[in-house]
Design a protein around this motif. Sequence first.
Motif, mmCIF file in Angstrom:
data_model
loop_
_atom_site.group_PDB
_atom_site.id
_atom_site.type_symbol
_atom_site.label_atom_id
_atom_site.label_comp_id
_atom_site.label_asym_id
_atom_site.label_seq_id
_atom_site.Cartn_x
_atom_site.Cartn_y
_atom_site.Cartn_z
ATOM 1 N N GLU A 325 16.144 0.390 -0.457
ATOM 2 C CA GLU A 325 16.795 -0.920 -0.440
ATOM 3 C C GLU A 325 15.804 -2.011 -0.056
ATOM 4 O O GLU A 325 15.808 -3.106 -0.633
ATOM 5 C CB GLU A 325 17.964 -0.900 0.548
ATOM 6 C CG GLU A 325 18.816 -2.163 0.522
ATOM 7 C CD GLU A 325 19.922 -2.131 1.550
ATOM 8 O OE1 GLU A 325 20.684 -3.113 1.608
ATOM 9 O OE2 GLU A 325 20.023 -1.139 2.297
ATOM 10 N N ASP A 328 13.459 -2.757 -2.988
ATOM 11 C CA ASP A 328 14.141 -3.546 -4.017
ATOM 12 C C ASP A 328 14.220 -5.014 -3.609
ATOM 13 O O ASP A 328 13.995 -5.915 -4.421
ATOM 14 C CB ASP A 328 15.542 -2.991 -4.262
ATOM 15 C CG ASP A 328 15.515 -1.643 -4.971
ATOM 16 O OD1 ASP A 328 14.457 -1.297 -5.537
ATOM 17 O OD2 ASP A 328 16.544 -0.937 -4.950
ATOM 18 N N ILE A 364 18.176 -4.207 7.072
ATOM 19 C CA ILE A 364 17.368 -3.104 6.554
ATOM 20 C C ILE A 364 16.376 -2.595 7.593
ATOM 21 O O ILE A 364 16.033 -1.409 7.632
ATOM 22 C CB ILE A 364 16.615 -3.570 5.290
ATOM 23 C CG1 ILE A 364 17.607 -3.827 4.157
ATOM 24 C CG2 ILE A 364 15.568 -2.547 4.856
ATOM 25 C CD1 ILE A 364 16.986 -4.532 2.978
#
Length: 369
Positions: A325, A328, A364
């Motif tokens: 994640e 990305d 994150i």
Amino acid sequence: FNFPEPEPLIRESAPAADYPVDALGPLAEAVRAAQELTQAPVAIAGQSALSAASLAVQAFANVETLGGPAPLSLFCLTIAKSGERKSYSDGLLLRGLRDHEQERSAEYRDEVAEWQVSQLLWKKKREKLATEATGKKNAHGAEADLRNLGPEPEAPISPNITATEPTLEGLHKLYAVGEPSLGLFSDEGGQFLGGHAMSQDNRLKTIAGLSALWDGAAINRTRAGDGAATLFGRRLAGHIMVQPVAAQPLLADPLAAGQGFLARFLIAHPISAIGTRLKQGSNPQSQITLDRFAERLRSLLREEKPLKEGSRQQLQPRELPLSREAKDLLWQYFTAIEREQAPGGDLCDLTAFASKSAEQAARIAGVLT
């Protein structure tokens, strides 16, 4: 005569967006506590907390990026008028760092005294064995003892971990005799920006050298009297706090921009809080929060650093991988920046995207906290 209006030193910029405190993760609580006590713009406390944390952890890890592993080192530039309580806020958040420096300074005095005794004994023993090895009695035995004497005791490592207005050569010398993880911290950044290191004759050398340190590059030293040496595994974090009048020449300097020096900085220029700081008293919990932050900072700075085997100063940080994640998100940000740099692009339109990315990155980055 109708002369054209002179070009401004720096382009007009939009008013500062709200500082993304929530994106600071575990640092946010201390930042809010410092702001509550000082009533200064929260960005000032945010920059101080970020740079202090960077100094505390940069020795331990590198982080994966799209271009390979990179240091955790941060360069922060905070622009604020005189009277914005920059020093007050900075002092609250750097207390753990200053406590550590005082403790290490006291320990260093004892280490130097012990080293001086060991060095004196080593030299006297070496002189005695050398005399015996060139004499007539027991020369072979003395020579063998001399060869087995071992190297001269090494001087203790200098405890200084911050500098306020160093020259590039001064920083390199400190890396040679001192800690491998250092910080360039100044709440009066005009002294550094207007000092010898950033003078016309030294500007390019300093900008290039600091940029290389931010990248974690090896340091090549060739000096008359010192000989040549290459220093690996060094790290540099930084926070320069400066008034707008002193920041403008740097921000308008094509050399600083063209060399990528400015691009390495997290820059904050918050809206002034002067005239609005009218709240009386403070929450006692704020001081408790800052005490915890100071103790955590101090404990991190005292942690044993990962060093290359056989070295006292060469760092060997581990690598922190990004989640899928996170990769990305980083790719989305990269492609947005790349497109906006094309002819006709407008980087100012990325403000909202950057703010949103910061919020996502905070979620994150749990592995990094």
